[in-house]
Design an enzyme around this catalytic site. Sequence first.
Site, short mmCIF file in Angstrom:
data_model
loop_
_atom_site.label_atom_id
_atom_site.label_comp_id
_atom_site.label_asym_id
_atom_site.label_seq_id
_atom_site.Cartn_x
_atom_site.Cartn_y
_atom_site.Cartn_z
N ASP A 260 0.85 -1.19 0.00
CA ASP A 260 0.00 0.00 0.00
C ASP A 260 0.88 1.24 0.00
OD1 ASP A 260 -2.29 1.87 0.85
OD2 ASP A 260 -3.28 -0.09 0.82
N HIS A 292 -3.43 5.80 4.20
CA HIS A 292 -4.23 4.65 3.78
C HIS A 292 -3.58 3.34 4.18
CE1 HIS A 292 -6.05 1.79 0.81
NE2 HIS A 292 -7.13 2.45 1.18
N SER A 531 -11.57 -1.16 0.32
CA SER A 531 -10.21 -1.21 0.84
C SER A 531 -10.17 -1.62 2.30
CB SER A 531 -9.54 0.17 0.71
OG SER A 531 -9.22 0.46 -0.61
#
Length: 783
Positions: A260, A292, A531
């Site tokens: 990520d 994130h 996600s």
Amino acid sequence: MEETFPHLNIQREAPVNEKRPGNGPRSSIPDDVPSHGRGLLEKLTNATQEAGEDVGGFDERKLFRFTVQKGFNPDDLRKISPEIEFVSQEDETVVIGFATNAAMAQFEARLTSMASGGYVTNKEVIYALQSVDGWSPVNRKGWALKQHGFPEKEDFLLDVEIWPLEDKPDARQQAWNKFESWLSEHGIEKLDQVKKPELTLYRVRCTATQAEYLLHHRDVRSIDLPPSFALERSVVFQDVQQFPELQAPSAQAPGVVVLDSGLADGHPLLKAAVGKTASFLPGEGPHDENGHGTHVAGLALYGDFEKHLRAGAFAPTLRLYSGRILDKNDENTTGFVENHIEAAVRYFVSEHGCKVFNLSFGDANKPYKGGHLKGLSVTLDILSRELDVLFVVSSGNHQINIESPDGLEWRDQYPSYLLNENWRIIEPAPALNALTVGSLARHDRTYNSQQYSHDPAEIPIAQPGQPSPFTRSGHSVDGAIKPELVAHGGNWAINARANYALLDRVAGLGVISTGQKFSSGHPFCVDTGTSMAAPQVAHLAASIFHEHPDATANFIRAQLCLNAAIPQASKHLFEQNKALSKGCGYGAVDEIALKRSLENAVTLITESKIENKRHHFYEIPVPSDFTSSGKKRCREIAVALAYTPPIRSTRIKYRATRIDFKLVAARDLDHVTTMFNKATKKNDYQSIKELSGATIGQMARSKGTVQADFWQFNQFNSNSPLRNKKLFVVVTRNDFPWGESLCDSEESYSLLVSLRDKDNLFTQLYTQIKAQLDIRLPVRVRT
């Protein structure tokens, strides 16, 4: 606490029948054969002219687009002329081929003969042809380029895929060299490349004029805009100091890798579990500049983070690894993410023995709407097979645009819009050998509705346990079920006092996890999206290794899908429209008997290898307790199978082999083997019927590489097959002719079967099944 037991091993029976051959598809004869020939002649003339407008090419042949009947064997093009070379099968009715001028002259002569009513050899091949065209600039445009056009800049980036030429290594190298020379000659800057037998991609910088040249290049398969990763966040303020300092997991703890935007590895709830952080993004370090990656990491490490937060207890049992592949904007503009992911995976496999990788991002510019799979999906499918690793990927989020619902439509038209084209899965969710995860809503009260309990202004769109309004779904290539699983990813709401404005970011309906800005007093944040769903499944996948340290990726996939169930709230929606069920796949994972069996929920497991065109037989013991009469109660048989086939991106079927299963009832082993015996006379051959009542059905589930199905029973009468016959699972392998050279002589698969009587707490299914298996084991002969 309820006692648990290790899952039971089941062995296959001695017979290994050869698969009964099927009848291949036949070309339908045109109503007017001469007219069919004349029509093709006219199209051939136009196609030759169109193909002549192509530029470039590593040899002098022209490229043609043959439209064919479904079931056409692309290799049959050589029956028209040996100088026509099959290049790719783009969908069920489109075949691409290179052809010399001499080949086209031969083809024209055959069509001329057919048009005049004369004799034509291999006429069935020409019957199957519906049209001949060039591969036009429109055909070469990818989805995003068709939607948005070229960027309004002097120069911009494009991703260019050229034909892979999988069977021709020398020609492939020649094509690479010629194409790169052509780029240089035309002043097109090559920034990065992916070169594999199955996939060749170039990222280039060019002008609009140069892009038009690319759209006419003979060797170009497709051109599209680079990936676009869009994510949303809001921050929740809580005090992380209330939690005691964490102890590190054991040295033998399984690992889970998050690929990520990096990791804030000093976070108080993560740092004790961090095994290694590394960056595979050129010029960047491993630290998370976006947030994130850190948010996803908390879910990968703990699974249901909210449950732990409410309980005030965090004790990591997994080792956490982070590979940075995205920048501070959650983008990757330095090169192909395929290369960075492959480098990360190979590193964590070789250096740390990792087996589970989470990818919580998707390319909104590449929705899957049929045809061949794209670069990242192909990359994941190749690595899954080569390295025996499991990728858990998100299905993708709907991007709000002019075609989205507006205002109150978000609520009133839910969930019908989930079936629209704008909600199709995006790269890399279509990857067949990966597990794809969609999103469920968990909450239906926004922050404001909690604070102002009498105010009905903020209206949730989905109810808890229903598909999130933004979740994307499939199918994947050849109709494979996607997503296979779902987990909590958040919800949206609308505000009736603000002209039904959509609350998609800060309503408090998302998933809470670790925050990147912990050092400034923001240790947690809330986000919505698939996600957030994927890492919860990755957590469960890695956790299975505690009980099964030598498990294969096939076993993990099968185990997760075997223990999945559609939430009751979603079932109510599906009663209105069964097509909505594709958004949930096999359902959400039930952890109760995931790692170990119970007395009333027993799992039988096996790993085996099967040759092409063979059947394997497994007798499933069904105890008397399972079929006992009395008060109605729900009992269930579940079966799951997983395998990891080699793939070929130039074939519309994509997977080189098919392995699937049927659950059948028969008098005995001899009877069931006779049913599946290819030597049985056709007139005496029995129609092989699966046990009735399957939730998914053999046709739908068999299209994927992880397959699960469920049979539920409320009561058994005296005529029930499970009382009068024996139960067998039959596993069958059947390679596509073009795939036989790609497959191993024996292909591996995992098979799991579960018998459940969850409403009967006093049943002894495990004890009875184990006793039956112990009796049978000494007399069974393995072959």
